[in-house]
Design an enzyme around this catalytic site. Structure first.
Site, mmCIF file in Angstrom:
data_model
loop_
_atom_site.group_PDB
_atom_site.id
_atom_site.type_symbol
_atom_site.label_atom_id
_atom_site.label_comp_id
_atom_site.label_asym_id
_atom_site.label_seq_id
_atom_site.Cartn_x
_atom_site.Cartn_y
_atom_site.Cartn_z
ATOM 1 N N ARG A 245 3.000 55.723 54.653
ATOM 2 C CA ARG A 245 2.330 55.418 55.914
ATOM 3 C C ARG A 245 2.093 53.919 55.928
ATOM 4 O O ARG A 245 1.808 53.321 54.881
ATOM 5 C CB ARG A 245 0.988 56.148 56.027
ATOM 6 C CG ARG A 245 1.108 57.617 56.435
ATOM 7 C CD ARG A 245 1.526 57.741 57.901
ATOM 8 N NE ARG A 245 1.583 59.112 58.370
ATOM 9 C CZ ARG A 245 2.698 59.856 58.399
ATOM 10 N NH1 ARG A 245 3.834 59.364 57.971
ATOM 11 N NH2 ARG A 245 2.662 61.082 58.870
ATOM 12 N N GLU A 274 1.807 50.847 64.220
ATOM 13 C CA GLU A 274 3.025 51.235 64.960
ATOM 14 C C GLU A 274 2.714 51.427 66.438
ATOM 15 O O GLU A 274 1.664 51.999 66.769
ATOM 16 C CB GLU A 274 3.587 52.532 64.378
ATOM 17 C CG GLU A 274 4.124 52.336 62.976
ATOM 18 C CD GLU A 274 4.609 53.630 62.345
ATOM 19 O OE1 GLU A 274 4.874 54.604 63.073
ATOM 20 O OE2 GLU A 274 4.721 53.654 61.121
ATOM 21 N N HIS A 292 10.433 53.966 61.702
ATOM 22 C CA HIS A 292 9.863 55.273 61.327
ATOM 23 C C HIS A 292 10.888 56.405 61.512
ATOM 24 O O HIS A 292 10.736 57.279 62.365
ATOM 25 C CB HIS A 292 8.587 55.558 62.139
ATOM 26 C CG HIS A 292 7.680 56.559 61.463
ATOM 27 N ND1 HIS A 292 6.310 56.499 61.523
ATOM 28 C CD2 HIS A 292 7.963 57.658 60.711
ATOM 29 C CE1 HIS A 292 5.788 57.507 60.842
ATOM 30 N NE2 HIS A 292 6.770 58.231 60.344
#
Ligand code: GLV
Length: 331
Positions: A245, A274, A292
């Site tokens: 993450r 993000e 991602h």
């Protein structure tokens, strides 16, 4: 059966047709059908009155959301990570929380190796050179990278995905070490043939590994695990890979390490804020940046969506969930 008595489910992003068809057999579904994500207000408004919500890692499911939705019985995340959900608050309100473990292990491990190979062999840089029209043909010293054979892979987060990454290291001739769990320091993790991998402290791992790859969940303990101090323990020839993450890595620390050439490169699939990416990262040719994509294959994303839908069906029909998050459900 009359539609009136059927449970309602909000699906917070478009899913594959077969997944929606499965849900439709068991529930009245409402699908967020635009690009992007629903705002917090829209997520709440459209989940109101629903027994289930199929959510994504970008949907914030907090105490206020759960308090406003007393009919809700299940939050099914289409992700293995669940740091977007207040699991304790859900449990206190008897709302089941599920994720999609296992079905994405291989896709995430494969992308990890794509990043490791891409950053150590300078693929992003090479492609940019070629597309720019500035490539002048074969040259002995053009874009020299680092061999993996004989090098050490340091895996931080030896869970299902981390172990799948480790299992592929032998194919590239790499040794594997991993971060010992502080909770289970004596636990021994072995390769498929029974050979134990070497468990190290964070400091030992960072000073030894030629490639450091991150696969831990985001928790208060792992937030900024790689920071201005810990990144200094890495070798100047080593590469950092983040498949976990974003906030597990302090992006500003990566930027200053790249600026000062204190590491050889970084490959990131996830970011602190993000879809915002630290602008400093964009300056470096030796930063390989993916948007991602860890589990992004047709097969895997279909399996994840279907697993989330099946969890919803089980719970709204009164059966136990298939993949509850540990501690989120007491059967
Ligand atoms: C993706 O990041 C996931 O947690 O599945």
């Amino acid at each position: 059966m009359s539609n009136v008595s059927r449970p309602r489910v909000f699906v917070s992003r478009r899913l594959f047709p077969e997944t929606l068809a499965l849900l439709e057999q068991h529930a009245e579904i409402d699908v967020f059908d635009r690009s992007g994500s629903p705002s917090a207000d829209e997520l709440l408004a459209r989940t109101r009155g629903c027994a289930g919500v199929v959510a994504q890692g970008t949907d914030r499911i907090d105490q206020a959301f759960l308090d406003a939705l007393p009919e809700l019985r299940i939050v099914a995340n289409v992700a293995v990570g669940y740091n977007n959900i207040d699991v304790a608050a859900a449990r206190a309100r008897q709302v089941v929380v599920t994720n999609t473990p296992d079905v994405l292990n291989e896709a995430c491990a494969a992308l990890t190796w794509a990043l490791i190979l891409g950053v150590t062999r300078r693929l992003g840089e090479g492609e940019r050179l070629l597309r720019s029209g500035r490539w002048e043909g074969f040259a002995l010293e053009l874009l020299l990278g680092m061999d993996l054979v004989g090098k050490t892979l340091g895996v931080i987060g030896m869970g299902r995905i981390g172990q799948s990454v480790a299992a592929k290291a032998a194919a590239f001739g790499m040794r594997v070490c991993y971060l010992r769990s502080p909770r289970r320091p004596d636990a021994q993790i072995t390769a498929a043939d029974g050979t134990p991998y070497e468990g190290l402290s964070l400091d030992e791992l960072l000073t030894r590994a030629d490639v450091v790859t991150l696969h831990v969940p985001l928790t208060t303990e792992t937030r900024h695990l790689i920071n201005q101090t810990t990144i200094r323990r890495m070798k100047p020839t080593a590469y950092l890979v983040n498949m976990a993450r974003g906030p597990v890595v302090e992006e500003a620390a990566v930027v200053s390490a790249l600026d000062d050439r204190r590491i050889a490169g970084a490959a990131l699939d996830v970011y602190e804020l993000e879809p915002v990416v630290h602008p400093g990262l964009l300056r470096f040719e030796n930063a390989l940046l993916a948007p991602h994509l860890g589990s992004a294959t047709v097969e895997t994303r279909t399996a994840m969506s279907t697993l989330a839908a099946r969890n919803v069906v089980e719970v709204i029909e009164g059966r136990p969930p298939l993949t509850p998050i540990p501690g989120s459900w007491v059967g």
